[in-house]
Design a protein around this motif. Structure first.
Motif, PDB file in Angstrom:
ATOM      1  N   ARG A  57       0.807  -1.229   0.000  1.00 63.03           N
ATOM      2  CA  ARG A  57       0.000   0.000   0.000  1.00 63.03           C
ATOM      3  C   ARG A  57       0.837   1.275   0.000  1.00 63.03           C
ATOM      4  O   ARG A  57       0.287   2.367  -0.143  1.00 63.03           O
ATOM      5  N   LEU A  66      -6.308   3.746  -3.360  1.00 62.71           N
ATOM      6  CA  LEU A  66      -7.000   3.486  -2.110  1.00 62.71           C
ATOM      7  C   LEU A  66      -7.858   4.672  -1.690  1.00 62.71           C
ATOM      8  O   LEU A  66      -8.960   4.494  -1.159  1.00 62.71           O
ATOM      9  N   GLY A  67      -7.378   5.877  -1.941  1.00 55.74           N
ATOM     10  CA  GLY A  67      -8.173   7.067  -1.629  1.00 55.74           C
ATOM     11  C   GLY A  67      -9.446   7.126  -2.454  1.00 55.74           C
ATOM     12  O   GLY A  67     -10.534   7.430  -1.931  1.00 55.74           O
ATOM     13  N   TRP A  69     -10.969   4.539  -3.842  1.00 54.01           N
ATOM     14  CA  TRP A  69     -11.849   3.451  -3.402  1.00 54.01           C
ATOM     15  C   TRP A  69     -12.504   3.758  -2.056  1.00 54.01           C
ATOM     16  O   TRP A  69     -13.652   3.391  -1.822  1.00 54.01           O
ATOM     17  N   ARG A  70     -11.774   4.436  -1.176  1.00 50.13           N
ATOM     18  CA  ARG A  70     -12.342   4.785   0.135  1.00 50.13           C
ATOM     19  C   ARG A  70     -13.544   5.709  -0.039  1.00 50.13           C
ATOM     20  O   ARG A  70     -14.578   5.554   0.625  1.00 50.13           O
ATOM     21  N   GLU A  71     -13.411   6.683  -0.922  1.00 51.71           N
ATOM     22  CA  GLU A  71     -14.537   7.593  -1.177  1.00 51.71           C
ATOM     23  C   GLU A  71     -15.741   6.842  -1.717  1.00 51.71           C
ATOM     24  O   GLU A  71     -16.885   7.093  -1.306  1.00 51.71           O
ATOM     25  N   TYR A  73     -16.429   3.636  -1.270  1.00 50.30           N
ATOM     26  CA  TYR A  73     -16.936   2.759  -0.222  1.00 50.30           C
ATOM     27  C   TYR A  73     -17.820   3.513   0.764  1.00 50.30           C
ATOM     28  O   TYR A  73     -18.803   2.981   1.291  1.00 50.30           O
ATOM     29  N   GLU A  74     -17.489   4.764   1.002  1.00 52.29           N
ATOM     30  CA  GLU A  74     -18.226   5.556   1.986  1.00 52.29           C
ATOM     31  C   GLU A  74     -19.516   6.151   1.441  1.00 52.29           C
ATOM     32  O   GLU A  74     -20.320   6.697   2.209  1.00 52.29           O
ATOM     33  N   ALA A 133     -17.138  -3.971   1.536  1.00 50.26           N
ATOM     34  CA  ALA A 133     -15.704  -3.823   1.781  1.00 50.26           C
ATOM     35  C   ALA A 133     -14.852  -4.818   1.013  1.00 50.26           C
ATOM     36  O   ALA A 133     -13.630  -4.790   1.112  1.00 50.26           O
ATOM     37  N   ILE A 141      -7.145  -4.810   1.818  1.00 52.14           N
ATOM     38  CA  ILE A 141      -7.602  -3.437   2.000  1.00 52.14           C
ATOM     39  C   ILE A 141      -8.465  -3.346   3.252  1.00 52.14           C
ATOM     40  O   ILE A 141      -8.262  -2.487   4.108  1.00 52.14           O
ATOM     41  N   HIS A 142      -9.452  -4.234   3.379  1.00 51.20           N
ATOM     42  CA  HIS A 142     -10.302  -4.303   4.566  1.00 51.20           C
ATOM     43  C   HIS A 142     -10.282  -5.729   5.109  1.00 51.20           C
ATOM     44  O   HIS A 142     -10.414  -6.688   4.350  1.00 51.20           O
ATOM     45  N   PHE A 306     -15.923  -1.815  -5.119  1.00 49.42           N
ATOM     46  CA  PHE A 306     -16.265  -0.447  -4.727  1.00 49.42           C
ATOM     47  C   PHE A 306     -17.037   0.314  -5.810  1.00 49.42           C
ATOM     48  O   PHE A 306     -17.261   1.509  -5.666  1.00 49.42           O
TER      49      PHE A 306
END
Length: 425
Positions: A57, A66-67, A69-71, A73-74, A133, A141-142, A306
């Motif tokens: 990572r 990852l940033g 994908w995080r957005e 996912y949220e 996730a 990642i999770h 995601f």
């Protein structure tokens, strides 16, 4: 512009348009094996999955992914649509008269054998965000639920027993083979601590009951399966299955050979007019693709991890333009994507697919004669199914090849994870 290395595994070659065709050679993955002493392999040898994941990572390229994908996912779940609007006329829950008790029985048996700490870790509420996730790289990642390779053998077998009880025999065989192909890749690269047949996370959602609402999730490298049972009606979506290599020179059974044969047979049958409609891009790296169409991790597929809310307009040829033989080939391909479902459940799902023929679209990227890597998508209000040939990650091919395959399956308009059915309870 010359190709640039992004993180040691990915280069810009996989997302750079090129005027020349990407042709297939002998298509033996063995020509693209790294030497075991190559740093791309040797630097990871002996690392456990957590240490390796932390290192994987670190590069800026991965941190940017990852940033993003995080957005995603949220975001609140809506579902894949063609225009941002979820249709409420698509999914109607029709419970079977006699729900199959075996999946819930297997899940209850697993819970009964786990010690309290593991039983607590494997369980989530039915509406938990952890459904979304899952991911398909070999790095984590999770962490969701229990890692099979960390469990006692009897517990890992019991978890896989839930999967086997929930799927068709042939569907479970396909999932198990994808996991074994991950172990095969671990053997080829001498990295079994990173890639093995139990490098996967398993979790349960809700209270297992034949006529209730509950589900499970299995995910890891090249395998992500989400199973939901609502009043006895089963949904297996999203699904991500892939392999590197998927074609293994007889060392392992080929994972998608039958589906790819059907796909090439269909594409080869196109008339000139049909081909003009179905072939959206003449190559998997067609320079005519707009900016952003090629993704460094997903390449051409649009429905991976995601991407639960992605807007994916229809493209390609409307199925009404196909003759009956060609439609039968499309149906066979779609049914193969749904092979994980038990036979009675698969028949119900195919009935829903058949009812939407006039709204079904087929898109193809690449040559239609099997001489090049290709991308295939079948898309309707009730299905989005993709098959894509990819460049190497742990193998050295910088351009897409037929021995590295990714496939995705989604239920558009909000029924991924069975959510449209769950809203109708």
């Amino acid at each position: 512009m010359s190709d640039q290395d992004l993180d040691g595994f990915f280069s810009t070659a996989r997302v750079s348009g090129r005027a020349e065709a990407v042709t297939l050679g002998g298509e033996s993955y063995r020509e693209d094996l790294y030497h075991h002493d190559d740093p791309i392999l040797a630097d990871w040898r002996g690392l456990g999955f957590r240490e390796a994941s932390a290192r994987k990572r670190r590069p800026d390229f991965v941190q940017e992914l990852l940033g993003d994908w995080r957005e995603l996912y949220e975001e609140p779940f809506r579902g894949i649509t063609i225009d941002g609007v979820v249709r409420d006329d698509v999914w109607r829950l029709a419970p079977p008269s006699s729900p199959d008790p075996r999946p819930a029985e297997a899940a209850t048996g697993l819970l009964g054998m786990l010690p309290p700490d593991l039983g607590e870790r494997v369980r989530y509420p039915l509406d938990a965000p952890q459904w979304r996730a899952w991911s398909n790289p070999e790095f984590v990642i999770h962490e969701v639920g229990l890692r099979l390779e960390e469990l006692p053998d009897d517990a890992a077998r019991a978890a896989l027993g839930v999967v086997a009880a929930s799927l068709s025999p042939e569907g479970f065989e396909r999932v198990a083979e994808a996991m074994e192909l991950n172990a095969f890749l671990g053997d080829l690269t001498d990295l079994p601590s990173l890639m093995n047949a139990r490098s996967y996370w398993f979790s349960l959602f809700g209270e297992p009951s034949p006529g209730g609402a509950w589900g499970w999730q299995l995910f890891g490298h090249h395998v992500a399966v989400n199973f939901v049972s609502v009043a006895g009606r089963h949904v297996v979506a999203p699904v991500f299955l892939g392999a590197e290599p998927a074609l293994s020179d007889g060392a392992r059974p080929p994972l998608f050979e039958a589906r790819q044969v059907l796909a090439v047979e269909l594409a080869s049958s196109f008339t000139q007019e049909q081909r003009a409609g179905a072939v959206v891009y003449t190559s998997v790296l067609d320079p005519a693709m707009p900016a952003g169409r090629l993704h460094p991790a997903d390449e051409r597929h649009v429905a991976g991890a995601f991407r639960d809310n992605r807007v994916v307009p229809y493209e390609g040829l409307q199925a009404d333009a196909l003759d009956e033989r060609q439609w039968d080939l499309v149906r066979a391909i779609v049914e193969d994507f749904h092979q994980l479902l038990a036979a009675p459940q698969r028949a119900l799902t195919m009935r829903e697919f058949d009812a939407r023929r006039a709204e079904t679209y087929l898109s193809w990227y690449g040559a239609t004669d099997g001489s090049e890597p290709f991308y295939l998508r079948v898309h309707s209000p009730v299905v989005l199914a993709e098959l894509d040939h990819h460049a190497g990650v742990w193998l050295a091919n910088k351009l897409p090849a037929a021995f590295h395959v990714h496939t995705t399956l989604r239920h558009p308009n909000g029924n991924d994870y069975g959510k449209a059915y769950l809203s109708q309870r």
